[in-house]
Scaffold this active site. Structure first.
Site, short mmCIF file in Angstrom:
data_model
loop_
_atom_site.label_atom_id
_atom_site.label_comp_id
_atom_site.label_asym_id
_atom_site.label_seq_id
_atom_site.Cartn_x
_atom_site.Cartn_y
_atom_site.Cartn_z
N HIS A 159 -47.77 78.07 15.74
CA HIS A 159 -48.89 78.13 16.62
C HIS A 159 -49.35 76.69 17.14
CE1 HIS A 159 -49.45 82.16 15.05
NE2 HIS A 159 -49.56 81.71 13.55
N SER A 280 -43.50 55.98 37.00
CA SER A 280 -44.44 56.60 38.07
C SER A 280 -44.37 55.61 39.15
CB SER A 280 -46.00 56.81 37.57
OG SER A 280 -46.65 57.09 38.41
N LYS A 286 -46.90 54.23 33.13
CA LYS A 286 -46.11 55.53 32.57
C LYS A 286 -44.87 55.42 32.34
CE LYS A 286 -47.57 59.32 32.83
NZ LYS A 286 -47.62 60.01 33.64
N GLU A 293 -37.76 67.26 30.83
CA GLU A 293 -38.51 68.18 31.70
C GLU A 293 -37.23 68.79 32.42
OE1 GLU A 293 -42.71 66.12 32.76
OE2 GLU A 293 -41.09 64.97 32.87
#
Ligand code: ARG
Length: 465
Positions: A159, A280, A286, A293
């Site tokens: 979970h 970024s 970043k 992804e």
């Protein structure tokens, strides 16, 4: 009405409308089947000659012309040009251009329907082998990383809540196993891909006495299709492949999702290599896990192809229908996406650093030894459910006191069970917690070491799985 590149002009008095041609033509993508279709054409020429339908000299002329086409295609970037309806008409018209009228005999006893199914299967067989090797390479990268961090510990989750400590290598081996099954699944699918439909004709079978078995043997097919209607209509093999790729991509997506979490500042268990991350354009600090992804995102498109194929096929009457032309782009993209994804996953794995201290720290606190405490009580004769209840109360107490279970005094622990003794502290350590999961398949260091060795032997080809 005779356009040499068109295979069916005789019955027509008008040329195809240009929009229809654009809609209908598949050459821009099915040229990918060029080599496979040329090879199967060579075998067909032999089959025709062996059946006495054409002479040996005619077959040799065809085979000579076809082999020259393979060489020309290799050397000439402009070779394919445009304007053909599909790869089959392209090959036939090139052959006629090269060897003259003998080339016009190649389509004897054959239809594009059995031809395309044959070329597609030949091509796919090669792709499956390539993807199988890429899966092995990713497994090897995972294994090397696991071995490089053989002692690293991290929390395991259910979970997405910290549950029990595990070895990082144990996590790695979970993906190793999934990928092993993906490889098996594709290998199994390959057996059904490796069946030759050539000789099914348009739908009813071929009218010439071609020895299909020897044509199949020449092309390395394991066997021949048993029913001509099925031979030209079956795309089960393509669906199976898309489904195998979907599951593979789902596994890569889960791997990616785990790593995206683990490399976030919130977890901080791993650091990705700069060479597989991007920045970024706005926020200078970043470092984004784009490769991961994309792995997660590309699963969606492969699953989409799988569903699209099933949907395309579900309402088709027997036998061939042009709808089936839609199978190509879907399957080409499944193969390409699976291949690049496997390569990308391997470089991410090879370039990651495990932040051993942070991962261990996260596995140390937060009551991840609560199950171990209950098991300790069970070993002292307490029924598990009673032990579970007692430990639950101990955790509540420790939470309120903002302390770990192992920091409570013997006296405090005895409030929850009189079976607790001094040796409980040894049982509650991270090492003891890990070591106790010693049944086969568990995260105990001895078991993980065995599993790593077994995986290594398997990849070296010693064990088969
Ligand atoms: N381009 C077609 C396909 O991919 C080849 C078969 C064409 N057959 C036909 N009867 N029009 O399915």
């Amino acid at each position: 009405m005779s356009d040499p590149a068109q295979l069916w002009g005789g019955r027509f008095t008008e040329r195809p409308h240009e929009t229809f041609a654009e809609f209908n033509d598949s050459f821009r993508f099915d040229r990918r089947l060029f080599t496979a279709d040329v090879r199967s054409s060579m075998a067909h020429a032999n089959g025709l000659a062996n059946a006495g339908v054409i002479t040996r000299a005619e077959a040799d002329a065809m085979i000579g012309g076809l082999s020259q086409m393979l060489i020309d295609a290799e050397n000439d970037h402009e070779y394919f040009g445009s304007g053909s309806e599909d790869v089959h008409s392209f090959i036939e018209s090139k052959l006629v251009g090269a060897i003259g009228d003998t080339g016009r005999k190649l389509q004897t006893g054959r239809s594009r329907n059995d031809q395309v199914a044959t070329a597609f299967r030949l091509w796919l067989r090669g792709e499956i082998d390539m993807i199988g090797s890429l899966i092995r390479e990713l497994q090897a990268a995972i294994l090397d990383t696991a071995i490089g961090y053989a002692d690293a510990v991290m929390p395991g989750y259910t979970h997405l809540q910290r549950a029990q400590p595990i070895l990082f290598a144990h996590w790695c081996l979970a993906y190793y196993e999934m990928l092993g099954r993906d490889r098996e699944r594709l290998a199994d699918c390959r057996r059904r891909v490796n069946v030759m439909p050539l000789g099914s004709g348009a739908l009813a079978g071929t009218g010439y006495d071609i020895d299909r078995g020897s044509v199949a043997a020449e092309l390395g097919f394991e066997t021949i299709s048993a029913n001509s209607l099925d031979g030209v209509s079956d795309r089960d093999f393509a669906v199976e492949f898309a489904s195998g790729c979907s599951l593979l991509m789902v596994h890569l997506s889960r791997l990616a999702e785990d790593l995206i979490l683990y490399c976030s500042q919130e977890f901080g268990f791993i650091t990705l290599g700069d060479s597989v991350s991007s920045g970024s354009s706005l926020m200078p600090q970043k470092k984004n896990p784009d490769a991961l992804e994309l792995l997660r995102g590309k699963a969606g498109r492969v699953i989409g192809h799988n569903v699209a194929l099933l949907t395309t096929i579900k309402g088709l009457p027997l036998a061939y229908n042009k709808d089936l032309q839609e199978d190509k782009e879907a399957i080409f993209d499944c193969a390409d996406t699976a291949a690049i994804s496997l390569k990308a996953a391997a470089i991410v794995i090879e370039n990651l650093v495990v932040n051993v201290d942070a991962a261990r720290e996260a596995a140390t606190g937060g009551y991840l030894n609560a199950t171990e405490f209950a098991d300790y009580l069970v070993r002292r004769g307490v029924p598990f459910r009673t032990a579970h209840e007692a430990v639950g109360r101990a955790v509540l107490y420790a939470l309120e006191a903002k302390r770990e279970l192992g920091d409570l005094s013997l006296e405090e622990l005895r409030q929850f069970s009189d079976k607790v003794d001094e040796d409980v502290y040894g049982a509650l350590t991270l090492e003891a917690t890990l070591a106790s999961k010693s049944a086969v398949g568990g995260t105990a260091p001895v078991r993980v070491a065995e599993a790593l060795a077994a995986a290594r032997a398997e990849l070296a080809g010693k064990g088969e799985k």
